[in-house]
Design a protein around this motif. Structure first.
Motif, PDB file in Angstrom:
ATOM      1  N   ASP A 117       0.763  -1.218   0.075  1.00 61.79           N
ATOM      2  CA  ASP A 117      -0.008   0.025   0.177  1.00 61.79           C
ATOM      3  C   ASP A 117       0.802   1.174  -0.052  1.00 61.79           C
ATOM      4  O   ASP A 117       1.266   1.779   1.100  1.00 61.79           O
ATOM      5  N   PHE A 261     -14.902  -4.211  -0.567  1.00 65.03           N
ATOM      6  CA  PHE A 261     -15.537  -5.268   0.396  1.00 65.03           C
ATOM      7  C   PHE A 261     -17.082  -5.290   0.283  1.00 65.03           C
ATOM      8  O   PHE A 261     -17.700  -6.166   0.632  1.00 65.03           O
ATOM      9  N   GLU A 501      -8.974   3.475   7.339  1.00 62.47           N
ATOM     10  CA  GLU A 501      -9.794   2.463   7.358  1.00 62.47           C
ATOM     11  C   GLU A 501     -10.632   1.849   8.736  1.00 62.47           C
ATOM     12  O   GLU A 501      -9.820   2.222   9.696  1.00 62.47           O
TER      13      GLU A 501
HETATM   14  C1  GLC Z   1      -7.135  -3.324   3.142  1.00 68.06           C
HETATM   15  C2  GLC Z   1      -7.676  -2.087   2.384  1.00 68.06           C
HETATM   16  C3  GLC Z   1      -7.143  -2.016   0.873  1.00 68.06           C
HETATM   17  C4  GLC Z   1      -5.705  -2.484   1.156  1.00 68.06           C
HETATM   18  C5  GLC Z   1      -5.405  -3.670   1.457  1.00 68.06           C
HETATM   19  C6  GLC Z   1      -4.275  -4.385   1.250  1.00 68.06           C
HETATM   20  O1  GLC Z   1      -8.043  -3.816   3.911  1.00 68.06           O
HETATM   21  O2  GLC Z   1      -9.379  -2.220   2.011  1.00 68.06           O
HETATM   22  O3  GLC Z   1      -7.227  -0.795   0.642  1.00 68.06           O
HETATM   23  O4  GLC Z   1      -4.868  -2.346  -0.410  1.00 68.06           O
HETATM   24  O5  GLC Z   1      -6.369  -4.196   2.589  1.00 68.06           O
HETATM   25  O6  GLC Z   1      -3.562  -3.966   2.518  1.00 68.06           O
END
Ligand code: GLC
Length: 755
Positions: A117, A261, A501
């Motif tokens: 990420d 999701f 998140e």
């Molecule tokens: C997370 C996020 C997503 C991210 C993925 C890997 O839950 O929703 O945006 O890229 O998992 O970390």
């Protein structure tokens, strides 16, 4: 191909020229076909040799440790050729060690795809995407993404799970901080810039990574602003508001998409063939990779659309999700699903093709390893940090500045800095901080100290309260500091953990007793400014009413503290404009500028019109709003035509003058309203913007063109259409107000007046 043929050439010579050009063109196309056929041929070559287990292994992405290490199991799977990709594994030492096993010990030597990420920076952290979008600077967005790509690729990362291109109209949703805000036009422009920054024209290059448009789709419209919650919307809203940034990302060449999701109209995105097959593959002709979100395949069971993991794998694969992130049902059930015919081998092969195709496009087969020296020489380059500082400063939005409270005069000798957030290293990072290290960051207090280091200025810092600000016991020290100073800077906002998140909030006030702290400072009667550090719009009504100056700085990255000092002391003139509406209260949400007019638009005197009885309809601060230390005059709006055919453009021009005493940047915004159409159209829609830098006293003309595409919309059958009718244009420095003009679209232009 167009040939410029001169008039006086002999016919024979003309034929020769055309013949040569056609041969050259044919050779070029053959070469190009051979080029792309080479990739597809290589894929076919591998596919023909892969066992089903190896194919399913390519569809598996597993999670590394949060510190970047791979897990022991990964080595075993890599050796067997059963690990297509990892997330979070990073750093050349780690990636090369795991990659060596896959490439040198497995049977088919297929390299692993390393994902991570890298949302707004890898080690050098830029402002959160919502903040960076407030700069309205597409070049800056592309540049920060390119820097992030350079650092990430040098560290062995091939694939970033970014840009997040979800439209976010609900500030209760914590992930608004990752977004480009509420508007499809601005969001699409930012999506394109960020994809181009990450990928360039060829993401096999050592300074590029593959991008991932996420979260497909409409994740930002979660009911109640509650993360992971249900999304239900018309296909019209989906196509006109939430999909454009995704289509822009695809058109910019994004190599991958990530499913979201949420359910969309009852069907989870990870198992949604309308999204993944109809829109993404057949309408948009996307040929890259689709990865699920983190265990979103497994979550189909909790969504109640799969009885068990096997069924979850079946419906995800058949819907078009190629790679499974973290959960393992593709591997656990894939063979049985193929044997039973529930999933065809063609479906598996197509998914594997998509994985192999991006691995070839990344150049992983030619260059599977990263270079430790390059990593050492790339991470945190001084010019990267300087760019991060400049972009952070551009992201700040001056919300209020009464009597030119800001910038702070450098002759001020005693400055109080109040607020725990001003000097908390950990909170210089935010929820998606990549591989950034807090110790690398400049806090706001550090930035201020450095700014006045050469001056005889005393800085006194008082927290006033701890980060959660749940006690007033130390307010007194903060008040004393303010009383004993010529100017006070109060830093308030959100800690990193209540944004991002799984961080939805039901109220958008300043957390804890921060507002009480600001009020007691306010009561001292001394000059002060509030610096907001937050990941979403906040209901700061009291501040808006009472505080002399408010600077919105979002979460501003590694160099944020230095950038904030640059703006507070006037070395940089703020130019940010809000990419999202600031509501007065949560009750107004969702509140966005480009709403439909309704049949009873607000008339304050008429009870029976669309309004609240306990709140105005208007926002606290509108989309597109932001002040400057100087003043700009926008006038002399002119259109090159006031009547056009459906397939014609109209050019809009205004003069912009810096009538203040400081150089500055204005963001001139062009909005359009289609007054009467076969479906109700928004009261205004952003269709163009220009960042223009003007020296004090300078005046320039800004031109923007409206094209038929800008005026098109979906008719009642959801078909793109252009209709005749009357249009308004609004040109200004916010979504509110602005110079107004009109033009007509007609089948035939008005006949030229015959004299
Ligand atoms: C997370 C996020 C997503 C991210 C993925 C890997 O839950 O929703 O945006 O890229 O998992 O970390």
């Amino acid at each position: 191909m167009r040939l410029a043929i001169k008039r006086n050439l002999s016919p024979l010579l003309v034929c020769l020229i055309i013949f040569n050009a056609s041969v050259a063109f044919a050779q070029k196309s053959v070469r190009a076909n051979r080029q792309s056929a080479t990739v597809e041929q290589k894929i076919n070559f591998l596919l023909a040799r892969m066992t089903l287990a190896e194919k399913l292994g390519q569809l598996q992405q597993l999670d590394g440790e949060s510190d970047g290490r791979f897990r022991p199991e990964h080595l075993e799977l890599a050796r067997k050729g059963l690990l297509g990709s990892t997330l979070n594994v990073r750093g050349v030492k780690q990636t090369n060690e795991l990659q060596r096993v896959a490439v040198e010990q497995s049977r088919l030597k297929i390299p692993i795809l390393f994902g991570f990420d890298v949302i707004h920076g890898y080690r050098t952290l830029f402002p959160i995407p919502l903040g960076e979008t407030a700069s309205w600077d597409l070049q800056a967005a592309e540049k920060s993404a390119h820097i992030a790509a350079q650092e990430a690729r040098s560290a062995g990362v091939h694939w970033t799970f970014a840009p997040m291109v979800d439209i976010a109209r609900d500030p209760r949703w914590g992930r608004i901080m990752e977004s480009a805000g509420e508007d499809a036009f601005l969001g699409a422009a930012m999506a394109k810039a960020r994809v181009q920054g990450f990928q360039g024209g060829d993401y096999s290059q050592i300074d590029r990574v593959m991008a991932c448009a996420k979260h497909f789709a409409a994740y930002g419209a979660a009911e109640g602003g509650r993360d992971y919650n249900t999304v239900d919307m018309s296909e019209r809203t989906l196509r006109e508001v939430y999909l454009p940034p995704f289509e822009a990302a695809k058109n910019a060449g994004a190599g991958s998409f990530m499913t979201s999701f949420n359910t969309l109209n009852g069907v989870p995105a990870t198992a949604n063939s309308f999204l993944l097959r109809q829109i993404l593959r057949s309408e948009w002709k996307f040929d890259g990779l689709v990865v699920s979100d983190y265990t979103s395949v497994a979550e189909l069971i909790k969504h109640g659309v799969a009885r068990d993991g096997s069924e979850a794998a079946q419906i995800s694969l058949n819907a078009g999700t190629d790679m499974e992130m973290v959960s393992r049902f593709y591997n656990q059930s894939g063979a049985e699903l193929v044997k039973s015919g529930k999933v065809s081998i063609k479906t598996i092969n197509d998914a594997v093709r998509n994985v192999l195709r991006v691995k070839f496009r990344l150049g992983l087969f030619e260059r599977p390893y990263a270079d430790e020296n390059l990593e050492k020489n790339t991470i945190k380059k001084p010019e990267f940090l300087q760019t991060a500082r400049e972009i952070a400063a551009k992201s700040f939005v001056l919300l209020k500045n009464e009597k030119e409270t800001l910038p702070i005069n450098k002759n001020v000798r005693k400055i109080a800095v109040i607020g725990a957030l001003a000097d908390d290293k950990a909170n210089t990072l935010d929820w998606w901080a990549g591989d950034a290290k807090a110790e690398d960051s400049v806090t706001i207090l550090q930035g201020i100290r450095e700014k006045v280091a050469a001056l005889p200025t005393k800085i006194r810092f008082e927290k006033g309260c701890e980060l959660n600000c749940d006690s007033e016991k130390d307010f007194g020290k903060a008040v004393d500091a303010a009383k004993d100073s010529d100017f006070t800077i109060i830093v308030a906002g959100e800690t990193r953990d209540i944004s991002g998140e799984a961080a939805s909030r039901t109220n958008l006030d300043l957390p804890g007793k921060q507002l009480d702290l600001i009020k007691v400072i306010h009561q001292t009667g001394k000059p002060y400014a509030v610096v907001l550090k937050n990941g979403r719009p906040l209901t700061i009504n009291w501040l808006a009413e009472n505080s002399p100056a408010i600077l919105e700085t979002w979460h501003s990255g590694t160099m944020g503290g230095a950038a904030i000092a640059d703006v507070l002391f006037g070395d940089v003139n703020p130019s940010g404009k809000l990419p999202v509406t600031f509501p007065r209260n949560v009750g107004q949400i969702p509140l966005f500028y480009n709403a439909l007019p309704t049949g009873r638009p607000l008339e304050t005197e008429n009870r029976y019109t669309s309004k609240y009885i306990d709140s105005p309809n208007t926002p606290l601060y509108p989309f597109g709003f932001g002040l400057s230390y100087t003043q700009f005059k926008i006038d002399n709006l002119r259109l090159d035509k006031t009547q056009i055919k459906r397939n014609e453009n109209v050019k809009i021009s205004v003069d912009v003058e810096n009538v203040g005493k400081r150089d500055g940047v204005e963001v001139v915004q062009l909005y359009v309203r289609d007054l009467v159409a076969s479906v109700s159209r928004p009261v205004k829609e952003l269709k163009g913007f220009r960042r223009i830098s003007l020296r004090a006293g300078e005046k320039r003309t800004v031109e923007m063109t409206l094209t038929p595409k800008d005026l098109s919309f979906l008719n009642q059958k959801l078909q793109p259409t252009n209709e005749d009718g009357d249009f308004q244009v609004f040109v200004g420095n916010s979504s509110e107000g602005g110079l107004e003009g009109t033009f007509k679209v007609g089948q035939t232009a008005v006949a030229e007046k015959k004299n």
